[in-house]
Design a protein around this motif. Structure first.
Motif, PDB file in Angstrom:
ATOM      1  N   LYS A  31       0.868  -1.194   0.000  1.00  0.00           N
ATOM      2  CA  LYS A  31       0.000   0.000   0.000  1.00  0.00           C
ATOM      3  C   LYS A  31       0.896   1.233   0.000  1.00  0.00           C
ATOM      4  CE  LYS A  31      -1.683  -1.573   3.782  1.00  0.00           C
ATOM      5  NZ  LYS A  31      -2.407  -1.736   5.070  1.00  0.00           N
ATOM      6  N   PRO A  32       1.611   1.467  -1.093  1.00  0.00           N
ATOM      7  CA  PRO A  32       2.612   2.534  -1.094  1.00  0.00           C
ATOM      8  C   PRO A  32       1.996   3.919  -1.204  1.00  0.00           C
ATOM      9  CG  PRO A  32       2.494   1.545  -3.257  1.00  0.00           C
ATOM     10  CD  PRO A  32       1.585   0.730  -2.373  1.00  0.00           C
ATOM     11  N   LEU A  33       2.759   4.897  -0.785  1.00  0.00           N
ATOM     12  CA  LEU A  33       2.407   6.283  -1.033  1.00  0.00           C
ATOM     13  C   LEU A  33       2.612   6.595  -2.513  1.00  0.00           C
ATOM     14  CD1 LEU A  33       4.154   7.999   2.015  1.00  0.00           C
ATOM     15  CD2 LEU A  33       1.695   7.650   1.713  1.00  0.00           C
ATOM     16  N   SER A  34       2.018   7.682  -2.946  1.00  0.00           N
ATOM     17  CA  SER A  34       2.153   8.081  -4.352  1.00  0.00           C
ATOM     18  C   SER A  34       3.472   8.805  -4.609  1.00  0.00           C
ATOM     19  CB  SER A  34       0.973   8.960  -4.769  1.00  0.00           C
ATOM     20  OG  SER A  34       0.825  10.063  -3.900  1.00  0.00           O
ATOM     21  N   LEU A  83       1.577  17.829  13.335  1.00  0.00           N
ATOM     22  CA  LEU A  83       0.860  16.749  14.004  1.00  0.00           C
ATOM     23  C   LEU A  83      -0.639  16.834  13.739  1.00  0.00           C
ATOM     24  CD1 LEU A  83       0.942  14.317  15.953  1.00  0.00           C
ATOM     25  CD2 LEU A  83       0.565  15.962  17.821  1.00  0.00           C
ATOM     26  N   LEU A  84      -1.194  18.034  13.862  1.00  0.00           N
ATOM     27  CA  LEU A  84      -2.631  18.204  13.639  1.00  0.00           C
ATOM     28  C   LEU A  84      -3.008  17.887  12.198  1.00  0.00           C
ATOM     29  CD1 LEU A  84      -3.105  21.454  15.732  1.00  0.00           C
ATOM     30  CD2 LEU A  84      -4.077  19.210  16.285  1.00  0.00           C
ATOM     31  N   ALA A  85      -2.121  18.181  11.256  1.00  0.00           N
ATOM     32  CA  ALA A  85      -2.388  17.832   9.859  1.00  0.00           C
ATOM     33  C   ALA A  85      -2.367  16.315   9.672  1.00  0.00           C
ATOM     34  CB  ALA A  85      -1.372  18.507   8.945  1.00  0.00           C
ATOM     35  N   LEU A  86      -1.413  15.633  10.303  1.00  0.00           N
ATOM     36  CA  LEU A  86      -1.357  14.174  10.202  1.00  0.00           C
ATOM     37  C   LEU A  86      -2.613  13.535  10.796  1.00  0.00           C
ATOM     38  CD1 LEU A  86       2.393  13.550  11.102  1.00  0.00           C
ATOM     39  CD2 LEU A  86       1.319  13.249   8.853  1.00  0.00           C
ATOM     40  N   TYR A  87      -3.151  14.160  11.831  1.00  0.00           N
ATOM     41  CA  TYR A  87      -4.395  13.676  12.431  1.00  0.00           C
ATOM     42  C   TYR A  87      -5.638  14.226  11.737  1.00  0.00           C
ATOM     43  CZ  TYR A  87      -2.636  10.989  16.378  1.00  0.00           C
ATOM     44  OH  TYR A  87      -2.066  10.009  17.151  1.00  0.00           O
ATOM     45  N   ALA A  94       1.227  14.782  -0.356  1.00  0.00           N
ATOM     46  CA  ALA A  94       1.021  15.107   1.063  1.00  0.00           C
ATOM     47  C   ALA A  94      -0.377  14.704   1.508  1.00  0.00           C
ATOM     48  CB  ALA A  94       1.251  16.597   1.296  1.00  0.00           C
ATOM     49  N   ARG A  95      -1.378  14.993   0.670  1.00  0.00           N
ATOM     50  CA  ARG A  95      -2.752  14.607   1.025  1.00  0.00           C
ATOM     51  C   ARG A  95      -2.893  13.094   1.093  1.00  0.00           C
ATOM     52  NH1 ARG A  95      -3.952  18.950  -2.506  1.00  0.00           N
ATOM     53  NH2 ARG A  95      -4.403  17.508  -4.216  1.00  0.00           N
TER      54      ARG A  95
END
Length: 243
Positions: free
Chosen positions: A168-171, A212-216, A233-234
């Motif tokens: 399940k890789p990142l783009s 951190l808030l963006a990751l969450y 990033a998204r």
């Protein structure tokens, strides 16, 4: 970083905010929840982990089988939540990090009280941010910078593997960079992470709290300083379910 001081600080602020807020308001980051639901959730979380620590349990069903009922009246709910904050801190104060207990981490080396102590700093801090965002028109207080940087470390080591690996890789590759405290991470497409400065398909810069808030998924990651492919990033945020 003093984990128990931070849990106490954010926990007390959470319940102070809960007492003065409208408990019927919705929580922006959790559209199906009211403020009262968020209060119940954090109290339940603190009860769960305090019970795990106290009873040295190895099966989460042993904890869930004794789950208390939710108080019906909101003042009683807030008071119960405060008591569970005390419950958790007391359990952690009296127990060493190396004591074996059940945790949700993939790696068996993280099935101990130290993992709970570390994770409850970010759990309590992020939910304190949640309740402030729900009941006030002003911006919520940021997460403590050192705690947030440590939480990013934990997120990438413990949570990321649930959503990103070779199957399940990142783009693309991602470089995260804290602008207020030391902290840089390079994330390969397969989820491997190096704590290093390197050029990725996208670089995301911001305070440790904002990263951190963006990751969450509390704030949009493309609202930070993004250089390169915003879609990568998204995709990082979308791949990891933090609910």
């Amino acid at each position: 970083m003093d984990p128990l001081r931070l849990i106490r600080q954010d926990g007390d602020l959470f319940y102070d905010t809960a007492e003065g807020g409208n408990h019927t308001l919705g929580v922006p980051c959790c559209p199906d929840w009211t403020v009262a639901d968020l209060v119940w959730h954090l109290g339940e979380v603190h009860w769960f982990w305090a019970t795990d620590v106290e009873q040295r349990l190895t099966d989460p069903q042993d904890i869930r089988s004794s789950k208390p009922d939710r108080p019906h009246k909101y003042p009683d709910l807030v008071a119960w939540g405060r008591s569970q904050l005390d419950h958790l801190i007391g359990a952690l104060e009296s127990t060493g990090d190396d004591v074996a207990v059940w945790t949700w981490a993939m790696d068996d080396s993280r099935h101990n009280v130290g993992f709970i102590r570390r994770h409850q700093v970010q759990e309590t801090g992020v939910h304190r941010w949640d309740i402030q965002s729900a009941v006030s028109d002003r911006d919520p207080d940021p997460i403590d910078a050192d705690a947030a940087a440590d939480a990013i470390d934990e997120f990438l080591a413990v949570s990321l593997p649930f959503g990103v690996d070779h199957s399940k890789p990142l783009s693309g590759t991602v470089h995260l960079h804290c602008t207020d405290v030391p902290g840089e991470w390079f994330i390969e497409r397969d989820g491997r992470v190096d704590r290093a400065h390197a050029k990725g398909d996208v670089a995301v810069r911001g305070t440790a709290s904002d990263l951190l808030l963006a990751l969450y998924n509390r704030i949009p990651i493309d609202g930070l300083d993004v250089i390169g492919e915003e879609s990568v990033a998204r995709h990082l945020v979308e791949q990891v379910d933090t609910e």
